[in-house]
Design an enzyme around this catalytic site. Structure first.
Site: not given
Ligand SMILES: Cc1ncc(COP(=O)(O)O)c(C=O)c1O
Length: 383
Positions: A52, A201
């Protein structure tokens, strides 16, 4: 391998934080799928005690992304939301945060439905207007939480200006850089204190991992984040760390094609008679096109368009063949979505109306396929 201090962006993506594996020379950092590490004697070990707290695959990824974003250190979490949640534990009860009004729906839900219960308060403003940001600041404001460009209405915040404002008021500036990726925009260069990503993403880029990361600059933030990561324990797994490391190696070449495809689709849609409006910072018609040229190194693969009615929006989403109807973004394959009923379903209707997120909007995350095939798909769906 020694990465020269003068290394450029794509070289940094491929090599930063990466050393051949010390036990075999493997050029790719292995997936260290282990929960603990054997110590030679009490207190004598190789810097790794319990997984961890430290994991070599995660460490390689954290060093890689810290270099890519131009920060000093980074900490990887189990999702983008876990990364945002970790940042908010830098705050104390009574603190106030000014947030981009069109922030990601999950961020809004975390702030409003959970963190308000812990005496944190949040004010949502259109951060593209600096006066609104300044007038929302109170004596107890400790953080500005910015997204630029915003999802899905593609509004930009002037990073240099908002950073100067944050410094003047001694407020921490946090930028969610998920939408642009560090290839197109590096908020630390403009003065941001912390940058977060949903690595799910563009950084991963292959739609096969969920993760998040926080990049920091100051020693205080670095110490605090390391403590939070270990104490709360929402760490990124070795397998996900490895997948994202594989993804960052091709970030520069992928983003180049996302830019080409985003622009090609925006140009095509702009001329289509059934499309009322296209929201894309690369189009001269975008109200902040000049700002986009100033602070971004490309306009990316995200675009939104208005087809006039919810029925028409549903219809386009249903009729596409090559594009997939799905949430998420930033992968090599093109995704289409209806933000009002998908990514932003948890945002109350009055807030959606305020930020101009109507149910006639369709969002595209342009992948890296041949742009001709994507245009043909949209053409048959719209015609
Ligand atoms: C701009 C943005 N920030 C944060 C997140 C959250 O990320 P996660 O889905 O990996 O928890 C997203 C998810 O779509 C996002 O588009």
């Amino acid at each position: 391998m020694k990465l020269p201090d003068t290394a450029r962006f794509s070289t940094i993506c491929i090599h930063a934080g990466q050393e051949p594996d010390p036990s075999t020379g493997a050029i790719i950092t292995p997936i260290y799928q282990t929960s603990t590490y054997v110590q030679e004697e009490v207190g004598r070990h190789k810097g790794f005690e319990y997984a961890r707290t430290q994991n070599p695959t995660r460490l390689a990824l954290e060093r890689n992304i810290a270099a890519i974003e131009g920060g000093k250190a980074a900490y990887a979490f189990a999702s983008g939301m876990a990364a945002i949640d970790a940042i908010t534990t830098l705050l104390e009860a009574g603190d106030h945060v000014v947030v981009t009004d069109n922030t990601y729906g999950g961020t809004f839900r975390l702030f409003e439905k959970i963190l308000r219960r812990y005496q944190l308060s949040f004010t949502y403003v259109d951060t593209s207007c600096l006066d609104l940001v300044e007038s929302a600041i109170r004596p107890e404001t400790k953080m500005l939480f910015i997204e630029t460009p915003t999802n899905p209405v593609m509004r930009l915040t002037d990073l240099a200006a908002v950073s100067a404002l944050a410094r003047r008021h001694r407020i921490k500036l946090v930028v969610d850089n998920t939408f642009a990726s560090p290839c197109l925009q590096r908020p630390i260069e403009f003065g941001a204190d912390l940058v977060i990503h949903s690595t799910t993403k563009y950084l991963n880029g292959h739609s096969d991992s969920v993760g998040g990361i926080v990049v920091a600059v100051s020693d205080d933030d670095i110490d605090a984040l390391q403590f939070i990561q270990n104490s709360a324990g929402a760490i990124l797994s070795p397998m996900d760390s490895w997948l994202i490391l594989r993804g960052t190696k091709t970030l520069a070449v992928r983003m180049a094609q996302h830019n080409v495809n985003g622009m090609a689709l925006a140009e095509y849609l702009r001329t289509h008679p059934r499309v009322k409006q296209v929201l894309y910072p690369g189009l001269p018609s975008h109200p902040q096109h000049e700002l986009a040229k100033r602070q971004m190194r490309g306009f990316g693969g995200m675009l939104t368009f208005d087809v006039g009615s919810v029925e028409a929006a549903f219809d386009v989403c249903k009729r596409v063949r090559l594009m997939s109807l799905a949430e998420s973004l930033g992968g090599v394959e093109t995704l289409i979505s209806h933000p009002a009923s998908m990514t932003h379903a948890s945002v109350p209707p009055e807030r959606l109306a305020k930020i101009g997120l109507t149910d006639s909007l369709v969002r595209i995350s342009a992948g890296i396929e041949d742009p001709g095939d994507l245009i043909e798909d949209l053409k048959q769906a719209l015609d």
